[in-house]
Scaffold this active site. Sequence first.
Site, PDB file in Angstrom:
ATOM      1  N   ASP A   1       0.830  -1.190   0.000  1.00 57.55           N
ATOM      2  CA  ASP A   1       0.000   0.000   0.000  1.00 57.55           C
ATOM      3  C   ASP A   1       0.873   1.252   0.000  1.00 57.55           C
ATOM      4  O   ASP A   1       1.892   1.325   0.692  1.00 57.55           O
ATOM      5  CB  ASP A   1      -0.886  -0.021   1.253  1.00 57.55           C
TER       6      ASP A   1
ATOM      7  N   GLU B   1       1.428  -0.677  -5.118  1.00 59.12           N
ATOM      8  CA  GLU B   1       0.413   0.325  -5.388  1.00 59.12           C
ATOM      9  C   GLU B   1       1.177   1.648  -5.469  1.00 59.12           C
ATOM     10  O   GLU B   1       1.458   2.284  -4.462  1.00 59.12           O
ATOM     11  CB  GLU B   1      -0.627   0.392  -4.277  1.00 59.12           C
TER      12      GLU B   1
END
Length: 530
Positions: free
Chosen positions: A204, A263
């Site tokens: 993330d 990401e």
Amino acid sequence: MTQNLSWWRTAVIYQVYVRSFADANGDGVGDLAGVRGRLGHLRDLGVDALWLTPFYRSPMADGGYDVADYRDVDPLFGDLDDAKALIADAHALDLRVITDIVPNHTSSEHPWFQEALAAEPGSPARDRYLFRDGRGPSGDKPPNDWESVFGGPAWTQVADGQWYLHLFDPAQPDLNWRNPEVREEFADILRFWLDLGVDGLRIDVAHGMIKADGLPDTGRTKQIGLLGRAELPYFDQDGVHEIYREWRKILDSYPGERIGVAEAWAPNAERLARYLRPDELHQAFNFHYVEAGWSADEFRQVIDESLAAVDQVGAPCTWVLSNHDIERHVTRYGGGETGLRRARAAALLTLALPGSAYVYQGEELGLPEVTDLPEDVLVDPKWTRSGFTERGRDGCRVPIPWSGSEPPFGFGASSWLPQPTEWAALTVEAQAGDPHSTLSLYRDALRLRRELPEAPLEWVDAPDDVLVFRRDGFTCTVNFGASPVTLPKPGRLVLTSSPTNEFTVSDGAAGSTVTVPPDSAAWWSGDADD
């Protein structure tokens, strides 16, 4: 589980937003046992792996992306035994498991941050995070002009007058990745989950861990609109690549090709490809593809740029149409019947491209965005941080429908977000026996995709609003336009996004032609004589 080295280069990976997938204990929130009980759906769908959103201990200020303990499961989702059982069952079905790791920030309830709040300015405890003195004569102004992705300033002042950085919610303080203790801790966290058998880690905010020296002002407002479009001093700094070179060594020390997936928002495809150099990560989400509007020119441009960029580093491209942070593409492409036609066509285009594809839960059912959720059920921090002007991401996180004619459609005894009653026609049960359903389209496409040649893409000349490309005997056609288009017949028709009878074949002196309906895609095998 069958060993298939470099499996990730062509894998179709299914994103499970855990709290909205399936609820096994009846509390209205999805859990790991619920996922385990629905693995058969993923096997029948034909995907290669599942990516689980965070299920760690968390106060849930941001749906679990605020982690208080990275080595344990939040009771909302089960326990460590549930995680181990899910991994084992998935492997027994030849499904790999990718878990989410959140290294840019912790929860404000993480023991480290609680220790930092109790410590003095300049202490080792505070150095794990980004604490700074404020500006102005009394230090009552934030240290710089950085803005939170969720709205408002990216700084919050604590009782002793210092400020701490949070690029997201105040409950998500950013870590200081220049601190060796932070790096050692996350190396150990990676090993913890790899030891439990996970096949990969989705990272993330992979672009966010290193901030520019001195934390300089941006000189800009509405910075969230620049994400992935412009250089910002807190995203996509070159120093992040040192972290991933160390993580790659850890991943490579385990058998079975464990992978890292970034990401990462970068200003262009070339910058994104830097995360995929041979000694760094394996995949990165292609957000430029997500942002393409319903246009042949836009899709062709982003496909060309994406393939050219990854070719420079020898990595596969990834393709994704929706995820838990983005409005569902049925709605983005116009909504209603038009949006669904375009979404089905986009699915065939996406699954025909070389590389790896991601499927967000529910897109195989043709789910639209839920745009009319009552305000009192909205929980995304964007809703509050924006002063109740941006509804946030809850509309794409509504639990998916499994069976039955009324909500909660087999999700569980109840549902943490209300499902539209019209989803009765979109349940897995309703679509499974319909050969023309979106679920059947995905199942057929994923089955046929395994037979596609591992060959590069070659564009074929086509009219405006149409894309045609070949891959060693396989052809994909997509008509983005509002009117039918006649093309030379590319081969034997094997799969269509709209009813087959809309494709009209004609024979003439110049050879066979096919009339392709609007907002549609088709797969073809062989050549025009087939």
